[in-house]
Each structure stands twice: as structure tokens, then as C-alpha cells.
Motif scaffolding. Structure first.
Motif, PDB file in Angstrom:
ATOM      1  N   MET A  65      42.595  35.134  40.688  1.00  0.00           N
ATOM      2  CA  MET A  65      41.904  35.953  41.684  1.00  0.00           C
ATOM      3  C   MET A  65      42.491  37.366  41.740  1.00  0.00           C
ATOM      4  O   MET A  65      41.746  38.350  41.786  1.00  0.00           O
ATOM      5  CB  MET A  65      41.997  35.272  43.041  1.00  0.00           C
ATOM      6  CG  MET A  65      41.430  36.079  44.209  1.00  0.00           C
ATOM      7  SD  MET A  65      41.421  35.052  45.731  1.00  0.00           S
ATOM      8  CE  MET A  65      41.276  36.335  46.992  1.00  0.00           C
ATOM      9  N   ALA A  66      43.811  37.442  41.732  1.00  0.00           N
ATOM     10  CA  ALA A  66      44.450  38.767  41.812  1.00  0.00           C
ATOM     11  C   ALA A  66      44.040  39.617  40.612  1.00  0.00           C
ATOM     12  O   ALA A  66      43.674  40.787  40.750  1.00  0.00           O
ATOM     13  CB  ALA A  66      45.970  38.611  41.875  1.00  0.00           C
ATOM     14  N   ARG A  67      44.083  38.983  39.434  1.00  0.00           N
ATOM     15  CA  ARG A  67      43.695  39.725  38.213  1.00  0.00           C
ATOM     16  C   ARG A  67      42.245  40.171  38.268  1.00  0.00           C
ATOM     17  O   ARG A  67      41.921  41.322  38.052  1.00  0.00           O
ATOM     18  CB  ARG A  67      43.900  38.839  36.984  1.00  0.00           C
ATOM     19  CG  ARG A  67      45.272  38.926  36.354  1.00  0.00           C
ATOM     20  CD  ARG A  67      45.253  38.307  34.956  1.00  0.00           C
ATOM     21  NE  ARG A  67      44.626  36.987  34.929  1.00  0.00           N
ATOM     22  CZ  ARG A  67      45.274  35.831  35.157  1.00  0.00           C
ATOM     23  NH1 ARG A  67      46.574  35.833  35.431  1.00  0.00           N
ATOM     24  NH2 ARG A  67      44.630  34.687  35.124  1.00  0.00           N
ATOM     25  N   ALA A  68      41.378  39.221  38.541  1.00  0.00           N
ATOM     26  CA  ALA A  68      39.941  39.497  38.491  1.00  0.00           C
ATOM     27  C   ALA A  68      39.526  40.525  39.538  1.00  0.00           C
ATOM     28  O   ALA A  68      38.757  41.453  39.265  1.00  0.00           O
ATOM     29  CB  ALA A  68      39.148  38.194  38.698  1.00  0.00           C
ATOM     30  N   GLU A  69      40.029  40.363  40.737  1.00  0.00           N
ATOM     31  CA  GLU A  69      39.606  41.274  41.804  1.00  0.00           C
ATOM     32  C   GLU A  69      40.150  42.679  41.589  1.00  0.00           C
ATOM     33  O   GLU A  69      39.478  43.668  41.880  1.00  0.00           O
ATOM     34  CB  GLU A  69      40.039  40.724  43.172  1.00  0.00           C
ATOM     35  CG  GLU A  69      39.278  39.468  43.595  1.00  0.00           C
ATOM     36  CD  GLU A  69      37.805  39.754  43.920  1.00  0.00           C
ATOM     37  OE1 GLU A  69      37.499  40.857  44.434  1.00  0.00           O
ATOM     38  OE2 GLU A  69      36.952  38.880  43.640  1.00  0.00           O
ATOM     39  N   ALA A  70      41.394  42.734  41.068  1.00  0.00           N
ATOM     40  CA  ALA A  70      41.957  44.067  40.811  1.00  0.00           C
ATOM     41  C   ALA A  70      41.155  44.800  39.754  1.00  0.00           C
ATOM     42  O   ALA A  70      41.101  46.036  39.729  1.00  0.00           O
ATOM     43  CB  ALA A  70      43.419  43.946  40.385  1.00  0.00           C
ATOM     44  N   ALA A  71      40.495  44.043  38.895  1.00  0.00           N
ATOM     45  CA  ALA A  71      39.740  44.647  37.801  1.00  0.00           C
ATOM     46  C   ALA A  71      38.327  45.072  38.203  1.00  0.00           C
ATOM     47  O   ALA A  71      37.685  45.855  37.522  1.00  0.00           O
ATOM     48  CB  ALA A  71      39.663  43.664  36.626  1.00  0.00           C
ATOM     49  N   ARG A  72      37.819  44.524  39.276  1.00  0.00           N
ATOM     50  CA  ARG A  72      36.440  44.835  39.682  1.00  0.00           C
ATOM     51  C   ARG A  72      36.389  46.171  40.417  1.00  0.00           C
ATOM     52  O   ARG A  72      37.263  46.462  41.227  1.00  0.00           O
ATOM     53  CB  ARG A  72      35.923  43.789  40.675  1.00  0.00           C
ATOM     54  CG  ARG A  72      35.723  42.418  40.109  1.00  0.00           C
ATOM     55  CD  ARG A  72      35.290  41.473  41.246  1.00  0.00           C
ATOM     56  NE  ARG A  72      33.947  41.744  41.693  1.00  0.00           N
ATOM     57  CZ  ARG A  72      32.926  40.903  41.548  1.00  0.00           C
ATOM     58  NH1 ARG A  72      33.118  39.709  40.982  1.00  0.00           N
ATOM     59  NH2 ARG A  72      31.721  41.219  41.956  1.00  0.00           N
ATOM     60  N   PRO A  73      35.349  46.925  40.205  1.00  0.00           N
ATOM     61  CA  PRO A  73      35.206  48.167  40.996  1.00  0.00           C
ATOM     62  C   PRO A  73      34.972  47.850  42.483  1.00  0.00           C
ATOM     63  O   PRO A  73      35.404  48.599  43.346  1.00  0.00           O
ATOM     64  CB  PRO A  73      33.978  48.847  40.381  1.00  0.00           C
ATOM     65  CG  PRO A  73      33.284  47.799  39.586  1.00  0.00           C
ATOM     66  CD  PRO A  73      34.302  46.755  39.200  1.00  0.00           C
ATOM     67  N   ASP A  74      34.306  46.715  42.735  1.00  0.00           N
ATOM     68  CA  ASP A  74      34.072  46.321  44.127  1.00  0.00           C
ATOM     69  C   ASP A  74      35.047  45.224  44.541  1.00  0.00           C
ATOM     70  O   ASP A  74      34.738  44.395  45.385  1.00  0.00           O
ATOM     71  CB  ASP A  74      32.636  45.838  44.304  1.00  0.00           C
ATOM     72  CG  ASP A  74      32.365  44.560  43.513  1.00  0.00           C
ATOM     73  OD1 ASP A  74      33.210  44.193  42.643  1.00  0.00           O
ATOM     74  OD2 ASP A  74      31.339  43.910  43.762  1.00  0.00           O
ATOM     75  N   GLY A  75      36.215  45.206  43.888  1.00  0.00           N
ATOM     76  CA  GLY A  75      37.202  44.166  44.184  1.00  0.00           C
ATOM     77  C   GLY A  75      37.756  44.273  45.594  1.00  0.00           C
ATOM     78  O   GLY A  75      37.605  45.302  46.269  1.00  0.00           O
ATOM     79  N   ILE A  76      38.394  43.176  46.000  1.00  0.00           N
ATOM     80  CA  ILE A  76      38.935  43.158  47.363  1.00  0.00           C
ATOM     81  C   ILE A  76      40.007  44.235  47.523  1.00  0.00           C
ATOM     82  O   ILE A  76      40.748  44.546  46.589  1.00  0.00           O
ATOM     83  CB  ILE A  76      39.530  41.777  47.731  1.00  0.00           C
ATOM     84  CG1 ILE A  76      40.647  41.364  46.752  1.00  0.00           C
ATOM     85  CG2 ILE A  76      38.445  40.727  47.810  1.00  0.00           C
ATOM     86  CD1 ILE A  76      41.406  40.119  47.198  1.00  0.00           C
ATOM     87  N   GLU A  77      40.062  44.770  48.739  1.00  0.00           N
ATOM     88  CA  GLU A  77      41.088  45.760  49.073  1.00  0.00           C
ATOM     89  C   GLU A  77      42.283  45.112  49.746  1.00  0.00           C
ATOM     90  O   GLU A  77      43.389  45.640  49.748  1.00  0.00           O
ATOM     91  CB  GLU A  77      40.489  46.823  49.999  1.00  0.00           C
ATOM     92  CG  GLU A  77      39.320  47.566  49.367  1.00  0.00           C
ATOM     93  CD  GLU A  77      38.462  48.265  50.397  1.00  0.00           C
ATOM     94  OE1 GLU A  77      38.776  49.413  50.756  1.00  0.00           O
ATOM     95  OE2 GLU A  77      37.463  47.644  50.875  1.00  0.00           O
ATOM     96  N   ALA A  78      42.026  43.954  50.376  1.00  0.00           N
ATOM     97  CA  ALA A  78      43.106  43.260  51.082  1.00  0.00           C
ATOM     98  C   ALA A  78      42.902  41.760  50.943  1.00  0.00           C
ATOM     99  O   ALA A  78      41.789  41.294  50.667  1.00  0.00           O
ATOM    100  CB  ALA A  78      43.098  43.635  52.562  1.00  0.00           C
TER     101      ALA A  78
END
Lengths: 383, 383, 383, 383
Positions: free
Chosen positions: B71-84
């Protein structure tokens, strides 16, 4: 209670002259149920105060004394001499009068703590009273009906095995340094008159005694941190103690004379594996009782499901009409009157004794020692 | 609060799948003020539970994860990834995710205690978060408006020098042995998942943190007596601690999971040489404040004489209309949102940090060590 | 509650622009359980305020309206138009929007009292909503879990036949004359915007509705003495009413805006021939329940012996962690969401309706008439 | 209080034989401060009960009477005859003894209500007592220190102009029909012995008197709804009254004997344009005082900011140690003792009089008439 045709007991008093607090309380307590007549007194060590105080209380001139020894001798010799005496002096002046009157065959009602030193307490306990004279220690909070009911509930097993006991007695009246003019404050903060304990002796013993009275648990050891917060004060004004009881229950005790906003916040909370109890002295006609898994119940003095003690022996007026501190105090007086008259079987185990007094001193001494030893767990049996 | 036109922060969650308690609380807290949208989650280590939980919460299929690393990897890679991200797993599962997300540059909201060991806490504190990612420890009781006002009152000098701090947190839900089916109970009584502390870690830290938060006092040392009353239980279920603060203030802390009749009886009482404060969590909209020699005053949330913190920043509705646990929790979320947006200067010193988390672990470890050493006074700085 | 995978309901709002109190409350209530998304609004009759308020709430530009008629038309025409609307304007502005949206087939959530006149209320009740659009009146105090449990207890017969109902709602915020700047005060004391009742409409109806909700008793007649204590005030600020219920129960209702020291002291006490209940809004997580001849029990929200309603449907977090006003309000929102989705059978009889609104207006009108006729008993059925 | 060297006043008692409640209370009240000695009695109309009761109380054989007429004659003729008499019979037996003793020159202490009919009350008020014999009506709740302080606060203007007065006195002991064996219940529910009022005479008058005592407001008119809920009961057991005071203040009074869960829930709440007061009898050592716009203050008996009355004259022991019902009662006795000794100037206006008794009967009669006339507002001056 009282009003049963029995003759009033002739009572004397040592201490309690004009301006004294606890002497006045004892007198009211002796009057409420009509079991005593105050007829003699050594009300002050100052002759003028003794005279004036005695006259104000309507004592006959020849029964106003200026020394307790003289009073003990004279009253023991009179056919209409006092049958009981109330000792309401500062702590260091308990031992002498108590010994004198017990040895004169006169029943003794003594304010707490029993003495100012453990040695005095032990000596007092070894005295052979003449004619089987009795001794009452006025741990007055044990006279509250709901405290009696709490004791019954614990004994009945309603709480199961007791695990945790939280006792506290915060006040704030010594938050600031007091002037020598403050009679109540000055002796309580003076080791020569109070003994080794300040707050612990004055109010900590009350909280401790109450916990012991209700639970019936024996104390194994204490770990204490006593503090004197006010500059120049010689005795503790804040008491933090952890308790270990025989059988594994644990407890905490907090007493303070510097807790701003607390008047006489004596509180007792007891938790067993089946139930819990919570009671506060400042609203003493109510007590919380919870059976595990059920809603909290608010027990009222003399109200629904009162046990025998609370509903029959210790209640004067119906629930919802509050009784207070003076009535609880009076209950000790009137039940001790029954004991004096040889009719006190019902109060067996309810009235604080010499042994309770000695144990109270052990508690004080063990706590002071523990605190001096950086909180080392200290057994009561070893002081 | 919120409603100010700012964009919602994209939020993820680790833990908190179906049946979890605290994950649900975090989600409600994130919604109340409208500052967050939950868009991703690794809600359970069991894939089926993770899937079902994610769907119920309306997460997109590709943002339902079964591992926090992924999750950390994938979300950090998304432009609309989680901020928190909110970490709401049992204690031993805080360190890993916190590290992963901080290093991925994602802000972390972490339940307390910060980790299951002091070592983990210290390692976490040394991490260099990517892009200045922030960390919030949800000691949620600090979000109560009157707790904020208490902190202000102490800081203003209204209590004078603090002398005595009495903190307690009694519960009764672990009075009896629990079955393994009880998800909430089982991990909290398991050293492998909770760490070395039972009640002390679960609720003792809350009481401790609250005392520290309000008074600002630094702890010097503790003397503890931890007990496990229920047969077979591996961790403490009752906590008795005496506290010494730097500068001379003293305290007591009681936490219990076996105090029958107590639900969440978190209580804080603070006494200085000028005034006193008393607050209870189960009726959190009221607080007693007494200036020495004056009548007790009942302060109300957002009511008369509220300070700045309580009246302006932390109150949603008028006094007399109660706010509760969820609102206090939400206050942490929304003020952390302001911090994330770079607009959090007003909340400086109010939001629990990594350092608070490390100190909480020191408190747990020092208390456990003290208890193992028969109550020896143990300095927090030496564990 | 919520979190069940159901889609969020698209919500609009009429009223509730910057500075409004109750509009904000409705928005928080709509967010707590995650059942709604606010997407449109006619937030103020002043275009500039409407624009600014809408932008702050993140509404799309084309869904910020300045007239509710326009909004009803436009939203009804959009494929993604709002499914429900919250009406949070002053009383005289309830009827128009409610009619417009119901006739547009959009569900209506309307603040209380339902209208400013009984005539409007009756007309509203006769409208045929398009597509079966539903109506919710936010008598929010009915959402408190213990009020739901009280209703269950009465219905179960635990109190026996109800004899006496004491309802009260004292406040003090209008103790003094208010300036026109006080937006909350000015419309509430203006007959043109409030209707014929002041305190009786603003808070008396809440107390009345709560008594009716819990007891299920029908009101026969009222005898009222309404007073306006503040010079120049046009509407009542103190309400004294005696109540007669069908079947013989009697009641009293007191509402006041000039009772110094009372914030939102809504209280309900109900006594039957078998038991009694007592509840206060300012500490709403507790309720007294007494069975005749037994100790009082303190019921807690979601605690021991909770009935079905209280323990299952209406509680978010464990007992001892307080929920408050916003959660109670949110419960109405989320249960109405279930009704909207066709899944609301469990809430039958729990959510205030148009009929309740009409009856509330009858109560106001009958009370005002009775007061004008020197307290003449006035039947609700005859106004 | 007392203890001042003054001789004890010789006291007699009419009524109060074995099994009586209020006679016992009067005796305790007479003893607490040591101002009286009970030396004569007509304790019962049944000779055997009179004899046994007298003996139990230690009365001399020749001062145990079986008729009050005989007692009045005999005691007036003795050089050591009683100086005062307590009348503690049921209501219908107040007038005769009061007249007999006043005309014999013996001071009268009479339980409330003063008589069973307004006519008797008025006749009593017209008697010319021999030798200036005084009369005390034991509206005992006026003896509570904080009630005295409330009266002082109102008189000082601290509340401003009084607007609203809420008085109530709920009990539950007559929730069910009572057997004839219940001595306390049977006469209170019998019109021949109680008079025209049931609950209104027994407890409603207490609440009414208290409101009048504290506010000093004169009552203009009442609108009443009296109910008898228990089948077969001849007198009211629930009282709903609206009050109008001269000058524009309004009030409500609720008294009930069927409010399950209420013991002696006497409560008084008073609101003026500057401040408010709230007091409950079941925890009488505390009173809320709020100045508009400031936090509520909890006043304690004899505590900070006590006025003169409360702190000096009416308090026995320090704040935090509760006093109760018996002490409040005793305050009336000891202050009346001062009046008897010609030293009662300080108590002017504090001790309930014959005129208060007459007005209490007007209140009862006006309320009964109003209720019979469907709640018609009825002026006290016109009954």
C-alpha cells in the motif's frame, strides 16, 4: 436508638474548653440520643479557661477540674461520680488521661489517633482497666449507616474476593502556612503534640481505618511517599501510600491538606471479583453498589435492600432526609452506652477498640519509616 | 472548524477491518469536520476480511490492499495517492507501517501506545520522514475542550505551582477471564501483541499522558505495583503508581480493568498552591476549578470564562449541548489536517507527537521495571 | 450504523450560510455516519453570502443557488440531482421550501418547529409528495440512545401505567435584552419569523415532543401561563404549562430562556405505578431507572440491561465513552438514510414525522390560547 | 450555638408516643444543642401508650398525662412546670392543644401545617397568649443553613428581581394503597385528620413555605390541578400548581407522593434577572449560585463567601462535614430557645410564625378550590 427508659450515663470530659472543635462535637454526639449527661470536666489546662468553659456548660463548681489526675481521683471517689469520660485533647495528651481513667474504673471514649507514639499506644493496650472499664476510639466515620452497610455487604460476599481498595481523604485548609493563632492548625502541625505524622495522623488514619473496617482485610505492608509542601511545615501535609493486604488485595491511600477545593473529601472505593462499592463522606447518605455486569445501584441510608445494620440499628430518620457527621458520631456514643450498660452484644465488632488504635499507630509509623526509606515496602508487623 | 473551503485530504487506513473498534472510531473522527476522504486501506491481514471491509467502506477495488508495504509503495506512486494514513492495528503492528509510510512521504496518524517496545519507539523517532511527513499520536483525550482549557489555566498560573496530581483510569471489562473470541480483549492481554504492559499500556498511558499534557510537568521517577488479578492473565490488569515530577510535585496514578462498576472512569485532579482542577471523562463537558478560599466553580465547555483554546478552537456547539469522545477525537484529526496543509501554527504544542510516544513507552517500561524491583523508584531517564 | 457499502445520498441544504448555527449542526450530523454528501445549497437569501458559504463548503459553482424554488427545479432536473434536502431556515421559511422539494420528489429533512403557523403545518401535511418523498422533522433529542431506551422501557410496561410526566427545558441566554446583531436571538424573538411562540416554540416544543415520544401518551389539554420577562420582548421567554393526558396522566412543562445558570437543561422525568425514569440532556449518557421499592439504578448508554434500541441501533461507542448532541442528531440522519434507501423498517415509529410536526404546532397554539384565556384548559383537538 | 451557660428550658410534649415519627424528631431536635429538658408529656390519647412512652422517656410518673387539657392546667400550676410544649399530633389535633397552652402562658412549638382547617388557623391567630407566650411553627427546612444563606442572597439583591420560582417535593412512599396498619400513612390520607389537603398539606406546604421564606415574595394567586392516583384514596397524592406572585414573578410547584424513585426530593430553584440559585434537600450542604454570564458556583454550608446567617448562626461544624435534617430542625429549637429567653433578636424574621401558618392554610385552601374549579386562578386573599 436510646429513648428506651435507660438512665443517662454520667459523663466527664478532658479537653474541649472554649474554642475547641472536637470537644464540642463529642458533646453534641453525647446529647443526640439522650444517653449521657455531662457533669464534670477538666476542660483546659489553663485554670481560667477551665472555669469559664465549665460554667458555660452548666457543670457544678466542684466538678470543674484543672487536672485530669485530680478529676480521675475525685470522680472515682464520689458516689455520683462519672461513669465515662471523653478525652478530646491533642494526641500527645491522650495517653495520660486514658491510663488514669481506665485505672480508676471509668470507661474511656478517646479521640483518634489513640496516642502520639506507638509506644504509648502499646502501653495503653497493656493496662488492666479496673472493673472492666471499656474503651472506645472515636473513628467516627465508621458510624455512618452506609459504611456499616458496606461492611455487611463485603462480609456477605456480595463483592466476592476483594482485589482493590482506593481510600482518600483530601482537604485544603492547610494550603497556606498558618499563623500560631490558628489553634486547630498549630497543634496538628507540631510533632511534639501530634506525633510523627501530620496529615497521615490527622486524616490518613481515618481513611485507613475506614478501609480496614469495611473490608476486614489485614494489612501486610505499605510503601509511602510523605511530603510537606508548605515551607517551614515540620509534618507531612500530603500522603501517597500504596498498600498490600494479606491475601493479595492491593490498595492506594491519598490524604492531603493542600488539595485546593477539597473540604473533607473522604472517599472509599472497594472492588472485588463480583462487585464494587463507592462512598463519599460529603454526601454520606448515598452509596454506589455494582454487581458485575449489572447497572450501578444507588443505595440510600435506610432505603431499599438495606441490610440489618444499616436499616435497623444505625438510622434515625427515613431515607431521603439526610443524616450527617454528628449523627454518625452520636451512633458511636449511643452504642457505646449500650456496651457500658451491658447491653451491647449487637455492636460487637462495630465499635473501634484499643487494638484498632494500636494498629492505626503501626500504620502511621510504618508509613513514616517507608517514606524515610525512599518508599521501601514496610510491614506493619515489623514496626 | 473545517468547512473552510479547503480540499479534503486523501486518507488511507491500516487495520480497522470489520469488527475492529478503534479503526471505526478513527473513521468517524476523520469525517466529523469534513477534512478527510478515506480512499485506500490495508484493513486486515486476512485478504477476505480486507476485501469485504474495503468494499463496505466504498474503497475502489485497486485501493484495497492486503499488505501495508504494498500500500505504501502503490499509493506513494499514484498522483492521487493518499496524503495521510491512519494506523489502527494492535501495538506490535504500529512500528512497521509507521516507518513505511513516513519513509514514503505520507503523513501518519497512529494509535497509542506508539509501539509495543521502547526500542521500536526510539527507532521510529529517528526516522527521517520523506518530504517532511508529519506524525500524530492519537492520545485522543487531549482533544477534549476542557482538557485544553485546563492546560491553559495551568500555564496561565491560575493554579500556582503544581503540587499534587491524581490521575486514574478504572474500567471493569476485564474483571473476568475472557475467551479468545473476544477480539478486543485477547490482543490486549497478550504480551506478544501488546508489549510488556497490559492495563498500563492500554489505559495507564492515557491517564499518564493526560497528566503530562495538562500540567506540562516532567516526570522524574515512578514507583509501581502492577498486578494481574485474573488467574492465567499474563499482563497487569491493575496499576498502582506513585509519581515524582521534576520540581517537587507528587502524583498517583491508578489504572484498572477490574474495578467493578467503572466503565471508562478516566479522571484528572490537579492541585497547586493557588488553585485546583478536577475533570472526569465520563461527563467531559464540565470541569471544577477552585481558587483557594473561594467557592468551587463549574466550568462548562465553551461556557463563561473559557480561555482561548476552549472557546474558540475546540468547541463545535454551545455549552449545555454535550460533545463527547468522538468530537474530541475528531479535533485531533481536523487540527492535524491544518498542520498537513501548513496552516497549523495555532495547534503548536497541542497535538501529541513522536516524542510523546517515546516518553509514554519510557513510562511503561519504567513502571514495569519498578514493579519487578518491588516498587523501587525508577527514573524515566534511565530506562 | 452506516459503513455498510451503501452509496452516499446526495444532499442539498436551504439556509445554513456562514454564521448560522443549526445549519452547521445538520451538516456535521450528515457527515458522522458517512451516509450523505452535501452537493448543493441555497444557503442564504443574500446572494453574496450564499456564494461565499457555498464555496467554503466545496459546492460546485452551478449548484450554489440563491432561491430554493430555483434549486428545487434545477436539482430535480439533473440526473445527479440531490436526493434529499435539509431545511434549516427560521421557522417562517420552512413551509415554502418543504412544499417545493416534496413536490419535486426530493426527500425533506426539516428543522423544528415544522412551520411558524398551524395553518402552514396542516397544509404541508396535506401535500402529496412526488414519488413518495419522505419527511423527517429533526426533533433531535429523540435520537439520544437512552431516550430510545426510555421509550422501550415504557412500552415494555416496566413503569406500569404512567401517572406523572415532568418535562423542562430551562436556558438563560435571553436573560437580558439582545441587540439586533445577535442573529440567533433576533429571529427567535420576532413573531414574524418565529410564529406566535417564543420559548414555547424554540425549546418548549422539544420538551413536549420528548415527553410524547417516550411515553406514547396522547395529550388531552393544556393550561398555560406564558410570560415575557424582558422589557420590550414580543414573545414569551418563560413557559409554565400543566398537562392532561388521555387516560388520566398529568404533567408539567417548564421552559425558560431566562433561568440564570441553566444552559440547555432539558430534563424528562416520568413516573408510573411501577417505576420511574429520570434523564437530563446535559449528561445524556446516563438515566435513572427505579422499580418501586428497589434501589435506583443508573443506566448507561449501551451499558448493562440495555434494550434492543439502545444497545444495537443507536450506539456508536462503548458505555463510559460519552456520545453527545451531535451523535444524537446524526442518528436521525443515518436512520433516515436507511428509510430513503428502503431499508428503514427497524426505525418505524422512531423518526419524527409530519404528523408530529402538526401536533407540535397544536401544542404551541393551544398553549398560547390558554395563556391568553387566563390559563383555561384548552384541548389540542380544538385548535 | 447553645453551650452558653443558659439554663435548660423545661419542655413538654403532646403526641409523640411510641411509634410516632415526628415526635421523635422533635425530641432529638430539642436535645442536640442542649437547650431543653423534656419533663412532661401527654404522649398519646391511649392511656397505656401514654404511660409506657412516658416511662421510656424518663418522665416522672406525675408528669405523664393522658389529656392535654389536664397537662396544661397541671403544668401551669407547678412552680417547676414546663415553659414550652411541642405539639406533634396529627393536623386536626393541633388547634386544641395550641390554644390551651398559649392561654396557659406556655410557649408552643407546633408541627405543620398549623391546623387542619383555615378557620382553626385564623382562630388560633386571634388568641391572646397569656404572659406573651410565643409560637413556633416547625417548617423545619427553613433551618438549613444554605436556605438561610439563600434568603440572605435574595435580600442582598444578588439575584436581582426575582422572575421564576420552581419548587418541588416529590416522594414515592404512597405509590401503592396503604394498609390501615401504616400509622404514618393512614392519618395523612384521611380528610378527618389531615384536613382538605393530602400531599399538598403534608409536603406541598413545605415547598411553598420554603419558596416564600427564601424569596420574600407575596403570593397573589394559584392555579392548581390536584390528583389522587391511587384507587380509593380520598386526598390528593399529586399536586401541580402554577403560582403568580405580587410584582410579576411566576412559579410552579410540584408535590407528589407517587413519584417512584423520589425519597424526599424537596428542591428549590430561584431565578432573577441577575442570578440564580438551586438547592436540594437530599444533599443540603451544597447550593448552586450563578451570576449571569459567570460560571456556576457551588456554595457549601459554612464555606467560602457565606453570609452572616449561614456562617455564624446556623452552622455547627466545618464545611465538608455534612449536617442534615435533624440539625436544621434543631436550629429552630435552639433559636426559639433564645427567643423564649428574651435573647432572640438575631433570629427576627427567621422563625416561622402563626402568620406563616395561616398563610400556609390559605395556600392549601386556595389550591383545593382552584383544582375544584378546573384550575381557575384563585387569589389567596379571597379564601
Amino acid at each position: 436508638m436510646a429513648e428506651n427508659g435507660a438512665k443517662r450515663i454520667r459523663l466527664g470530659m478532658v479537653g474541649g474548653g472554649t474554642g475547641a472543635f472536637i470537644g464540642y462535637v463529642h458533646r453534641v454526639a453525647s446529647r443526640i440520643d439522650g444517653d449521657y449527661d455531662l457533669v464534670a470536666g477538666a476542660l483546659s489546662s489553663r485554670p481560667d479557661v477551665a472555669q469559664e468553659s465549665g460554667r458555660n456548660l452548666g457543670l457544678a463548681e466542684d466538678r470543674i477540674y484543672t487536672s485530669y489526675e485530680q478529676m480521675a481521683r475525685a470522680e472515682a471517689a464520689r458516689p455520683d461520680g462519672i461513669e465515662a469520660v471523653s478525652i478530646v485533647t491533642p494526641n500527645h495528651m491522650h495517653y495520660g488521661p486514658a491510663k488514669a481513667f481506665l485505672e480508676a474504673g471509668i470507661h474511656v471514649i478517646c479521640d483518634k489517633p489513640i496516642t502520639s507514639t506507638l509506644e504509648d499506644a502499646r502501653k495503653l493496650a497493656e493496662i488492666k482497666p479496673k472493673n472492666g472499664a471499656k474503651f472506645l476510639l472515636t473513628h467516627n466515620y465508621t458510624g455512618y449507616p452506609l459504611i456499616r452497610q458496606a461492611k455487611e455487604l463485603v462480609a456477605s460476599g456480595a463483592l466476592g474476593n476483594i482485589r482493590v481498595v482506593q481510600a482518600e481523604y483530601p482537604q485544603d485548609w492547610l494550603t497556606e502556612a498558618t499563623s500560631d493563632d490558628n489553634k486547630q492548625a498549630s497543634w496538628r502541625t507540631d510533632p511534639a503534640r501530634s506525633g510523627a505524622g501530620g496529615a497521615i495522623g490527622d486524616i490518613g488514619t481515618h481513611a485507613y481505618n475506614l478501609a480496614r473496617f469495611v473490608t476486614g482485610l489485614k494489612t501486610d505492608a505499605v510503601s509511602a511517599d510523605l511530603t510537606s509542601f508548605v515551607a517551614g511545615r515540620q509534618l507531612d501535609d500530603n500522603v501517597h501510600i500504596m498498600l498490600r493486604f494479606e491475601g493479595g488485595a492491593k490498595g492506594m491511600l491519598w490524604a492531603s491538606q493542600v488539595a485546593v477545593g477539597c473540604e473533607n473529601g473522604l472517599q472509599l472505593r472497594i472492588y472485588g471479583d463480583k462487585g464494587g462499592l463507592e462512598w463519599r463522606q460529603d454526601n454520606p447518605n448515598y452509596m454506589w453498589f455494582t454487581e458485575f455486569g449489572k447497572p450501578k445501584q444507588l443505595l440510600t441510608r435506610g432505603g431499599a435492600i438495606s441490610g440489618n445494620a444499616a436499616s435497623t440499628m444505625n438510622v434515625r430518620i427515613p431515607s431521603g432526609h439526610p443524616e450527617g457527621y454528628l449523627e454518625a458520631f452520636a451512633t458511636l456514643y449511643s452504642q457505646f452506652a449500650a456496651v457500658i450498660r451491658g447491653d451491647g452484644a449487637a455492636y460487637e465488632g462495630l465499635l473501634p477498640t484499643l487494638a484498632d488504635g494500636v494498629e492505626g499507630m503501626q500504620f502511621i509509623v510504618a508509613s513514616v519509616q517507608s517514606s524515610q526509606n525512599d518508599g521501601k515496602w514496610t510491614k506493619l508487623s515489623e514496626v
